[in-house]
Design a protein around this motif. Structure first.
Motif, PDB file in Angstrom:
ATOM      1  N   CYS A  10     132.648  48.735  55.855  1.00 22.56           N
ATOM      2  CA  CYS A  10     132.755  48.238  57.202  1.00 22.56           C
ATOM      3  C   CYS A  10     132.280  49.421  58.175  1.00 22.56           C
ATOM      4  O   CYS A  10     133.212  50.477  58.021  1.00 22.56           O
ATOM      5  CB  CYS A  10     134.170  47.835  57.383  1.00 22.56           C
ATOM      6  SG  CYS A  10     134.450  47.135  59.032  1.00 22.56           S
ATOM      7  N   ASP A  11     131.368  49.391  58.976  1.00 16.94           N
ATOM      8  CA  ASP A  11     130.925  50.604  59.804  1.00 16.94           C
ATOM      9  C   ASP A  11     130.067  49.914  60.709  1.00 16.94           C
ATOM     10  O   ASP A  11     129.236  49.086  60.399  1.00 16.94           O
ATOM     11  CB  ASP A  11     130.143  51.514  59.054  1.00 16.94           C
ATOM     12  CG  ASP A  11     130.140  52.856  59.583  1.00 16.94           C
ATOM     13  OD1 ASP A  11     129.326  52.977  60.712  1.00 16.94           O
ATOM     14  OD2 ASP A  11     130.651  53.953  59.578  1.00 16.94           O
ATOM     15  N   ASP A  12     130.369  50.404  62.075  1.00 20.18           N
ATOM     16  CA  ASP A  12     129.313  49.655  62.936  1.00 20.18           C
ATOM     17  C   ASP A  12     128.145  50.237  63.233  1.00 20.18           C
ATOM     18  O   ASP A  12     127.161  49.821  64.045  1.00 20.18           O
ATOM     19  CB  ASP A  12     130.251  50.060  64.444  1.00 20.18           C
ATOM     20  CG  ASP A  12     130.360  51.532  64.856  1.00 20.18           C
ATOM     21  OD1 ASP A  12     130.106  52.296  64.081  1.00 20.18           O
ATOM     22  OD2 ASP A  12     130.440  51.767  66.248  1.00 20.18           O
ATOM     23  N   ARG A  40     137.591  43.252  62.755  1.00 18.29           N
ATOM     24  CA  ARG A  40     138.136  41.900  62.583  1.00 18.29           C
ATOM     25  C   ARG A  40     137.320  41.489  61.342  1.00 18.29           C
ATOM     26  O   ARG A  40     137.722  40.434  60.785  1.00 18.29           O
ATOM     27  CB  ARG A  40     137.710  41.259  63.931  1.00 18.29           C
ATOM     28  CG  ARG A  40     137.799  39.435  63.829  1.00 18.29           C
ATOM     29  CD  ARG A  40     139.182  39.282  63.313  1.00 18.29           C
ATOM     30  NE  ARG A  40     140.496  39.877  64.046  1.00 18.29           N
ATOM     31  CZ  ARG A  40     141.435  39.785  63.581  1.00 18.29           C
ATOM     32  NH1 ARG A  40     141.915  39.175  62.514  1.00 18.29           N
ATOM     33  NH2 ARG A  40     142.319  40.202  64.380  1.00 18.29           N
ATOM     34  N   ALA A  41     135.866  41.541  61.397  1.00 18.00           N
ATOM     35  CA  ALA A  41     134.950  40.918  60.454  1.00 18.00           C
ATOM     36  C   ALA A  41     135.487  41.500  59.002  1.00 18.00           C
ATOM     37  O   ALA A  41     135.320  40.664  58.100  1.00 18.00           O
ATOM     38  CB  ALA A  41     133.492  41.484  60.475  1.00 18.00           C
ATOM     39  N   MET A  56     136.163  51.895  55.104  1.00 17.09           N
ATOM     40  CA  MET A  56     136.323  51.609  56.461  1.00 17.09           C
ATOM     41  C   MET A  56     136.307  52.678  57.636  1.00 17.09           C
ATOM     42  O   MET A  56     136.694  53.809  57.279  1.00 17.09           O
ATOM     43  CB  MET A  56     137.892  51.294  56.686  1.00 17.09           C
ATOM     44  CG  MET A  56     138.477  50.637  58.123  1.00 17.09           C
ATOM     45  SD  MET A  56     137.813  49.078  58.455  1.00 17.09           S
ATOM     46  CE  MET A  56     139.106  47.914  57.583  1.00 17.09           C
ATOM     47  N   ASP A  57     135.369  52.548  58.756  1.00 17.62           N
ATOM     48  CA  ASP A  57     135.249  53.423  59.879  1.00 17.62           C
ATOM     49  C   ASP A  57     136.381  53.256  60.470  1.00 17.62           C
ATOM     50  O   ASP A  57     137.190  52.430  60.533  1.00 17.62           O
ATOM     51  CB  ASP A  57     134.170  52.926  60.313  1.00 17.62           C
ATOM     52  CG  ASP A  57     133.629  54.171  61.622  1.00 17.62           C
ATOM     53  OD1 ASP A  57     134.021  55.222  61.308  1.00 17.62           O
ATOM     54  OD2 ASP A  57     132.727  53.852  62.186  1.00 17.62           O
ATOM     55  N   VAL A  58     136.622  54.235  61.503  1.00 19.34           N
ATOM     56  CA  VAL A  58     137.672  54.223  62.516  1.00 19.34           C
ATOM     57  C   VAL A  58     137.267  53.742  63.853  1.00 19.34           C
ATOM     58  O   VAL A  58     137.932  52.679  64.222  1.00 19.34           O
ATOM     59  CB  VAL A  58     138.285  55.583  62.633  1.00 19.34           C
ATOM     60  CG1 VAL A  58     139.351  55.662  63.715  1.00 19.34           C
ATOM     61  CG2 VAL A  58     139.010  56.178  61.544  1.00 19.34           C
ATOM     62  N   ARG A  59     136.332  54.204  64.498  1.00 17.47           N
ATOM     63  CA  ARG A  59     135.956  53.549  65.792  1.00 17.47           C
ATOM     64  C   ARG A  59     134.833  52.709  65.722  1.00 17.47           C
ATOM     65  O   ARG A  59     134.024  53.021  65.180  1.00 17.47           O
ATOM     66  CB  ARG A  59     135.501  55.083  66.516  1.00 17.47           C
ATOM     67  CG  ARG A  59     136.449  55.891  66.998  1.00 17.47           C
ATOM     68  CD  ARG A  59     135.881  57.115  67.995  1.00 17.47           C
ATOM     69  NE  ARG A  59     137.101  57.978  68.453  1.00 17.47           N
ATOM     70  CZ  ARG A  59     136.842  58.904  69.427  1.00 17.47           C
ATOM     71  NH1 ARG A  59     135.699  59.011  69.686  1.00 17.47           N
ATOM     72  NH2 ARG A  59     137.645  59.600  69.565  1.00 17.47           N
ATOM     73  N   MET A  60     135.302  51.497  65.781  1.00 20.60           N
ATOM     74  CA  MET A  60     134.484  50.369  66.026  1.00 20.60           C
ATOM     75  C   MET A  60     134.801  49.280  67.056  1.00 20.60           C
ATOM     76  O   MET A  60     135.974  49.288  67.712  1.00 20.60           O
ATOM     77  CB  MET A  60     134.602  49.590  64.758  1.00 20.60           C
ATOM     78  CG  MET A  60     134.066  50.480  63.438  1.00 20.60           C
ATOM     79  SD  MET A  60     134.188  49.729  61.870  1.00 20.60           S
ATOM     80  CE  MET A  60     135.977  49.315  61.683  1.00 20.60           C
ATOM     81  N   PRO A  61     133.880  48.223  67.579  1.00 22.02           N
ATOM     82  CA  PRO A  61     134.319  47.554  68.416  1.00 22.02           C
ATOM     83  C   PRO A  61     135.140  46.311  67.755  1.00 22.02           C
ATOM     84  O   PRO A  61     135.138  46.346  66.736  1.00 22.02           O
ATOM     85  CB  PRO A  61     133.015  47.006  68.766  1.00 22.02           C
ATOM     86  CG  PRO A  61     132.055  47.225  67.588  1.00 22.02           C
ATOM     87  CD  PRO A  61     132.290  48.314  67.149  1.00 22.02           C
ATOM     88  N   VAL A  62     135.480  45.602  68.994  1.00 22.81           N
ATOM     89  CA  VAL A  62     136.376  44.239  68.481  1.00 22.81           C
ATOM     90  C   VAL A  62     137.517  44.498  68.035  1.00 22.81           C
ATOM     91  O   VAL A  62     138.825  44.327  68.629  1.00 22.81           O
ATOM     92  CB  VAL A  62     135.792  43.211  67.325  1.00 22.81           C
ATOM     93  CG1 VAL A  62     136.353  41.924  67.280  1.00 22.81           C
ATOM     94  CG2 VAL A  62     134.118  43.049  68.069  1.00 22.81           C
ATOM     95  N   ALA A  68     142.599  47.349  61.683  1.00 22.63           N
ATOM     96  CA  ALA A  68     142.116  46.580  60.568  1.00 22.63           C
ATOM     97  C   ALA A  68     142.862  46.913  59.353  1.00 22.63           C
ATOM     98  O   ALA A  68     143.091  46.151  58.608  1.00 22.63           O
ATOM     99  CB  ALA A  68     140.570  46.786  60.393  1.00 22.63           C
ATOM    100  N   THR A  69     142.976  48.317  58.965  1.00 22.80           N
ATOM    101  CA  THR A  69     143.685  48.901  58.033  1.00 22.80           C
ATOM    102  C   THR A  69     145.022  48.127  57.964  1.00 22.80           C
ATOM    103  O   THR A  69     145.571  47.949  56.811  1.00 22.80           O
ATOM    104  CB  THR A  69     143.482  50.434  57.783  1.00 22.80           C
ATOM    105  OG1 THR A  69     142.442  50.784  57.858  1.00 22.80           O
ATOM    106  CG2 THR A  69     144.450  50.885  56.727  1.00 22.80           C
ATOM    107  N   ARG A  70     145.847  48.318  59.039  1.00 19.00           N
ATOM    108  CA  ARG A  70     147.064  47.699  59.225  1.00 19.00           C
ATOM    109  C   ARG A  70     147.215  46.384  58.589  1.00 19.00           C
ATOM    110  O   ARG A  70     148.263  45.970  57.998  1.00 19.00           O
ATOM    111  CB  ARG A  70     147.657  47.866  60.388  1.00 19.00           C
ATOM    112  CG  ARG A  70     149.022  47.593  60.680  1.00 19.00           C
ATOM    113  CD  ARG A  70     149.775  48.137  61.953  1.00 19.00           C
ATOM    114  NE  ARG A  70     149.775  49.711  62.054  1.00 19.00           N
ATOM    115  CZ  ARG A  70     149.006  50.405  62.690  1.00 19.00           C
ATOM    116  NH1 ARG A  70     147.945  49.831  63.599  1.00 19.00           N
ATOM    117  NH2 ARG A  70     149.150  51.668  62.765  1.00 19.00           N
TER     118      ARG A  70
END
Length: 219
Positions: A10-12, A40-41, A56-62, A68-70
Motif C-alpha cells: 500500500c503506497d500512494d 482505506r483500500a 504500509m506507507d504513512v502519508r496517503m489520501p482517503v 489503516a494500521t490501527r
C-alpha cells in the motif's frame, strides 16, 4: 515447501508500489497478492485477500497509514494483520504512532531492498523489526503515553524466570544474548518468550517492551 508469505503493498505512489512489488515477487518465499494507493483500500483489500503482511506507507489520501494500521492490527481487532510501515519520514513521532497503532515494524523507503525483504520475513514470523536499541530508546521516551492492551494479563501471571526474560527483552537483548546471560539454550529462551507473550496477551517483542516499561519492570 511451505506456502509463500502473502504480501499486500500500500503506497500512494504507483512507481514505488511497482518497485516494491517487483522486488517482493522475485523472491520464491514471498508473493504479492494485491496493491493499492490509500489506507482505506488497504483495509478493504486485506479483508478480501487475507495477506500475511501489509507493507504500509504513512502519508496517503482517503485514510493515512497510521489509521489503516490501527484498523488492521490495533487492539480489539478480531483477526489482526501484521503491518510493516515503510515511509520517507524518519520522525520519532511517526514511529511511535505506528507502533501504538499496532505495526510490527518500521523501515525507511531508502533502505536497501534486502532490508525490505528481511523486514517482511521478520514481521511475518511474529518478531519485531526495529533494532533493539531503537526500540528501547523510542519506547522509553513514549512509554507513559502508551496504553496497555485491553484485557492484557498482569505480570503476576508470569513465573520468575519469565519475568526475568521479559526484563532482558526490554533492555534490548536478542534471544542469543538472553541465552548467554541466563546460561540456557536459545530454544529455551524462545519457549519462555512465546509463553510470556501468550500469558500477557501481547503480539510480539515490541509490545513486550512497551508492556515492560508500562509495568515499571524497566525504567
Amino acid at each position: 515447501m511451505s506456502a509463500p508469505i502473502r504480501v499486500l503493498v500500500c503506497d500512494d505512489q504507483a512507481l514505488i508500489r511497482t518497485g516494491f512489488a517487483t522486488i517482493i515477487d522475485a523472491q520464491p518465499d514471498l508473493a504479492v497478492v494485491g496493491e493499492c494507493g490509500d489506507g482505506r483500500a488497504a483495509v478493504d483489500l486485506a479483508a478480501r485477500l487475507n495477506p500475511d503482511v501489509v507493507v504500509m506507507d504513512v502519508r496517503m489520501p482517503v485514510l493515512d497509514g497510521i489509521e489503516a494500521t490501527r484498523l488492521l492490527a490495533g487492539a480489539g481487532v478480531a483477526h489482526p494483520v501484521k503491518v510493516l510501515v515503510v515511509t520517507t519520514f524518519n520522525l520519532d513521532e511517526y514511529v511511535y504512532e505506528a507502533l501504538r497503532a499496532g505495526a510490527s515494524g518500521f523501515l525507511l523507503k531508502d533502505a536497501p531492498a534486502a532490508q525490505l525483504l528481511h523486514g517482511i520475513r521478520t514481521v511475518a514470523s511474529g518478531a519485531a523489526l526495529l533494532a533493539p536499541e531503537v526500540t528501547r530508546k523510542l519506547v522509553g521516551r513514549y512509554a507513559a503515553r502508551i496504553r496497555p492492551a485491553e484485557g492484557a494479563a498482569t505480570d503476576t501471571a508470569l513465573t520468575p524466570r519469565e519475568l526475568e526474560v521479559l526484563r532482558l527483552i526490554a533492555t534490548g537483548l536478542s534471544n542469543g544474548e538472553i541465552a548467554a546471560t541466563l546460561v540456557i539454550s536459545q530454544e529455551t529462551v524462545k519457549t519462555y518468550v512465546s509463553r510470556l507473550l501468550a500469558k500477557l496477551g501481547l503480539r510480539d517483542r515490541v509490545q513486550a517492551v512497551v508492556h515492560a516499561y508500562r509495568s515499571g519492570l524497566v525504567t
